[in-house]
Design a protein around this motif. Structure first.
Motif, PDB file in Angstrom:
ATOM      1  N   ASP A 310       0.835  -1.208   0.000  1.00 19.60           N
ATOM      2  CA  ASP A 310       0.000   0.000   0.000  1.00 19.60           C
ATOM      3  C   ASP A 310       0.877   1.269   0.000  1.00 19.60           C
ATOM      4  N   GLU A 311       2.007   1.158   0.702  1.00 22.46           N
ATOM      5  CA  GLU A 311       2.916   2.323   0.700  1.00 22.46           C
ATOM      6  C   GLU A 311       3.460   2.574  -0.708  1.00 22.46           C
ATOM      7  N   LEU A 312       3.721   1.470  -1.384  1.00 21.28           N
ATOM      8  CA  LEU A 312       4.269   1.569  -2.737  1.00 21.28           C
ATOM      9  C   LEU A 312       3.246   2.197  -3.697  1.00 21.28           C
ATOM     10  N   VAL A 313       1.964   1.880  -3.465  1.00 21.88           N
ATOM     11  CA  VAL A 313       0.895   2.442  -4.300  1.00 21.88           C
ATOM     12  C   VAL A 313       0.864   3.969  -4.146  1.00 21.88           C
ATOM     13  N   PHE A 314       0.977   4.433  -2.903  1.00 21.78           N
ATOM     14  CA  PHE A 314       0.968   5.882  -2.664  1.00 21.78           C
ATOM     15  C   PHE A 314       2.218   6.538  -3.260  1.00 21.78           C
ATOM     16  N   LEU A 315       3.356   5.842  -3.091  1.00 15.71           N
ATOM     17  CA  LEU A 315       4.621   6.371  -3.635  1.00 15.71           C
ATOM     18  C   LEU A 315       4.537   6.538  -5.149  1.00 15.71           C
ATOM     19  N   TYR A 321       2.386  12.028 -10.163  1.00 18.00           N
ATOM     20  CA  TYR A 321       1.865  13.404 -10.088  1.00 18.00           C
ATOM     21  C   TYR A 321       2.929  14.429 -10.464  1.00 18.00           C
ATOM     22  N   THR A 322       4.216  14.105 -10.162  1.00 20.34           N
ATOM     23  CA  THR A 322       5.267  15.096 -10.472  1.00 20.34           C
ATOM     24  C   THR A 322       5.416  15.279 -11.976  1.00 20.34           C
ATOM     25  N   THR A 323       5.230  14.199 -12.749  1.00 14.75           N
ATOM     26  CA  THR A 323       5.354  14.343 -14.207  1.00 14.75           C
ATOM     27  C   THR A 323       4.005  14.632 -14.861  1.00 14.75           C
ATOM     28  N   HIS A 324       2.900  14.221 -14.226  1.00 16.70           N
ATOM     29  CA  HIS A 324       1.558  14.440 -14.809  1.00 16.70           C
ATOM     30  C   HIS A 324       0.639  15.060 -13.764  1.00 16.70           C
ATOM     31  N   LEU A 357       3.189   2.308 -11.622  1.00 16.06           N
ATOM     32  CA  LEU A 357       3.330   3.517 -12.442  1.00 16.06           C
ATOM     33  C   LEU A 357       2.687   3.303 -13.806  1.00 16.06           C
ATOM     34  N   ASN A 358       2.969   2.132 -14.375  1.00 11.80           N
ATOM     35  CA  ASN A 358       2.451   1.860 -15.712  1.00 11.80           C
ATOM     36  C   ASN A 358       0.922   1.720 -15.709  1.00 11.80           C
ATOM     37  N   LEU A 359       0.390   0.996 -14.708  1.00 13.83           N
ATOM     38  CA  LEU A 359      -1.068   0.796 -14.669  1.00 13.83           C
ATOM     39  C   LEU A 359      -1.793   2.120 -14.418  1.00 13.83           C
ATOM     40  N   PHE A 360      -1.246   2.955 -13.471  1.00 11.71           N
ATOM     41  CA  PHE A 360      -1.892   4.243 -13.169  1.00 11.71           C
ATOM     42  C   PHE A 360      -1.815   5.160 -14.392  1.00 11.71           C
ATOM     43  N   ASP A 361      -0.633   5.147 -15.025  1.00 13.71           N
ATOM     44  CA  ASP A 361      -0.428   6.026 -16.182  1.00 13.71           C
ATOM     45  C   ASP A 361      -1.402   5.657 -17.308  1.00 13.71           C
ATOM     46  N   ASN A 362      -1.498   4.338 -17.586  1.00  9.99           N
ATOM     47  CA  ASN A 362      -2.423   3.898 -18.634  1.00  9.99           C
ATOM     48  C   ASN A 362      -3.855   4.315 -18.325  1.00  9.99           C
ATOM     49  N   ALA A 363      -4.278   4.059 -17.066  1.00  9.10           N
ATOM     50  CA  ALA A 363      -5.661   4.352 -16.685  1.00  9.10           C
ATOM     51  C   ALA A 363      -5.986   5.827 -16.919  1.00  9.10           C
ATOM     52  N   CYS A 364      -5.054   6.719 -16.497  1.00  3.59           N
ATOM     53  CA  CYS A 364      -5.310   8.155 -16.654  1.00  3.59           C
ATOM     54  C   CYS A 364      -5.165   8.582 -18.113  1.00  3.59           C
ATOM     55  N   LYS A 365      -4.122   7.992 -18.775  1.00  3.87           N
ATOM     56  CA  LYS A 365      -3.839   8.397 -20.171  1.00  3.87           C
ATOM     57  C   LYS A 365      -5.018   8.067 -21.096  1.00  3.87           C
ATOM     58  N   TYR A 366      -5.605   6.876 -20.888  1.00  7.11           N
ATOM     59  CA  TYR A 366      -6.673   6.450 -21.803  1.00  7.11           C
ATOM     60  C   TYR A 366      -8.068   6.881 -21.344  1.00  7.11           C
ATOM     61  N   SER A 367      -8.136   7.783 -20.327  1.00  6.06           N
ATOM     62  CA  SER A 367      -9.459   8.253 -19.873  1.00  6.06           C
ATOM     63  C   SER A 367      -9.596   9.735 -20.183  1.00  6.06           C
ATOM     64  N   PRO A 368     -10.759  10.173 -20.664  1.00  8.61           N
ATOM     65  CA  PRO A 368     -10.915  11.592 -20.978  1.00  8.61           C
ATOM     66  C   PRO A 368     -10.768  12.469 -19.748  1.00  8.61           C
TER      67      PRO A 368
END
Ligand code: ADP
Length: 455
Positions: A310-315, A321-324, A357-368
């Motif tokens: 869970d700590e890793l998820v927050f990290l 957030y720093t890049t996006h 990072l990859n899963l969060f990035d994909n989820a946000c990237k492919y959502s309007p």
């Protein structure tokens, strides 16, 4: 069907066939022997009776009947009838001759001299006795009670032996077949743990030079060759992409320089702009290849230690957030972990963070709306992290392919990316003995679910 059971069934069938044939043979031989022996006894009886009648003058029919019925060798339900040459009865043990006869039968006996036949269950022997003044015909009949009892007993003994023998064969063949195949089952168990990520693993080779020992040795040789081929392929991709990076970077800066110097020539500027986009793309692909090759290498020598998931998820969210800064990622627990250990995973922190990072990035990237929802769930064996979005979604036909390197769905072509991230996520998850699943519907959104065994 398992080979062990197949061997057991085949072996039992073979033994059963042998036992049945053998028992049948023993029974038939015994039955024939009983029949012959009883005819011999009937013949002796018939001959003795005739000898008494013909040779001993002092004995008449009445006396003979008394002797006959009182001798120890009297057979069960024994009947003897003696005929003269005119087919007239001159002696019978019973008051009424209880053997069926006719002239044909008597004449046949005269022709053959001896005849063996059955009347119902009784054995009947016909004999031509020629030692007196006139030829006599004797018919002797009796039932072989003793012999039949012995046969019945033999039949029961054989049937029980057959059943017990087959039962023992089934048990022993299952046991021995299982024992004989155990080394194969062991090899099977070891083989299932070998994946592309741990090709360094080798099967335990037995000391015995039998076929199974040979199989393990040969399998290890194949593994060695595979590992070498994988290493070569990996190092080729690594070196090729590494070598490409420098000229590509040089090309990019030269194009930028040319763009700067040819500001006032719009035609050439457009060409340069297209060139620069293509170079960017080439650099992206080369970097992805390098990343893929490196991730393989990393997985080969993973440093594992307890990681709080869970700590890793927050990290990972903070890092993204720093890049996006435009992304929104909501993290929640679907249940409170029962124990601290339920979110503790034996794993590699850097690689697991790369997955998130990859899963969060994909989820946000492919959502309007550039947002994702993360849910942490724990149970007694696993810690699961699901990442959901309400984006473009994935068509059912594409779902089986999205974990393949460089695969991109047609509806993702307007978004940046090279189709590498998920294949790396998949490998990292497997290296942690976890699973990654996806459910998705086009234009509705996707949910990626990562399931990892906790400590
Ligand atoms: P990429 O860099 O293209 O995103 P990935 O390996 O991360 O590479 O993803 C592979 C493909 O899977 C993507 O190109 C996209 O087609 C599809 N995909 C991954 N995540 C999502 C998502 N959250 N929603 C819709 N499609 C997705």
């Amino acid at each position: 069907m398992k080979i062990r059971n197949r061997i057991a069934i085949q072996f039992t069938l073979i033994v059963a066939t042998i036992l049945i044939v053998f028992s049948g043979l023993v029974y038939t031989v015994s039955s024939d022997f009983r029949e012959e022996e009883f005819y011999d006894r009937l013949k002796n009886k018939a001959r003795t009776t005739c000898q008494f009648l013909v040779k001993v003058q002092e004995i008449d029919a009445t006396l003979l009947k008394i002797i006959d019925s009182n001798t120890l060798t009297t057979l069960n339900d024994e009947r003897i009838v003696v005929f003269n040459q005119h087919n007239e009865i001159i002696y019978t043990t019973a008051d009424q001759p209880s053997i069926n006869y006719d002239h044909n039968l008597l004449n046949k006996i005269r022709g053959l001299k001896e005849l063996e036949t059955y009347q119902g269950k009784d054995q009947v022997l016909g004999l031509l006795y020629e030692e007196g003044n006139e030829p006599l015909i004797v018919l002797a009949a009796a039932y072989d009670q003793f012999g039949h009892n012995k046969l019945l007993n033999l039949r029961n003994t054989l049937a029980w032996s057959l059943l017990i023998g087959m039962g023992m064969t089934i048990l022993l063949s299952v046991y021995f077949a299982g024992n004989a195949l155990k080394p194969i089952a062991d090899i099977n168990g070891q083989v299932t743990t070998i994946t592309a990520l741990n090709l360094k693993h080798r099967l335990q080779e037995a000391n015995s030079p039998d076929e199974i020992g040979q199989l393990a040795t040969n399998f290890n040789i194949v593994l060695e060759k595979l590992e070498l081929a994988f290493d070569q392929q990996r190092s080729f991709v690594y070196h090729a992409s590494h070598e490409l990076r420098t000229p590509l970077a040089a090309l990019k800066s030269e194009i930028q320089l040319a763009q700067h110097q040819l500001k006032d020539q719009p035609d050439i500027r457009e060409v340069l702009f297209n060139l620069s986009t293509d170079i960017e793309r080439l650099i992206g692909i080369t970097n992805s290849l390098l990343f893929l090759a490196r991730s393989f290498e990393d997985l080969g020598r993973l440093q594992m230690k307890p990681v709080r998931i869970d700590e890793l998820v927050f990290l990972a969210r903070e890092e993204l957030y720093t890049t996006h800064p435009e992304y929104t990622i909501a993290i929640d627990y679907s249940n409170l972990p029962e124990s601290e250990n339920h979110t503790l995973i034996q794993g590699n922190e850097a690689l697991l963070k790369r997955v998130f990072l990859n899963l969060f990035d994909n989820a946000c990237k492919y959502s309007p709306d550039r947002s994702a929802r993360v849910l942490i769930t724990t149970d007694t064996a696993f810690c699961a992290i699901s990442v959901s979005d309400t984006g473009i979604g994935i068509a059912p036909d594409d779902l089986p392919h999205i974990f393949e390197p460089f695969y991109r769905t047609p509806n993702a072509s307007d978004y940046s990316g090279y189709g590498i991230g998920l294949s790396v996520c998949h490998r990292i998850t497997e290296a942690h003995n976890g699973r990654i699943y996806v459910t998705s519907a086009p234009d509705e959104g996707s949910t990626f679910r990562l399931k990892l065994p906790h400590i």
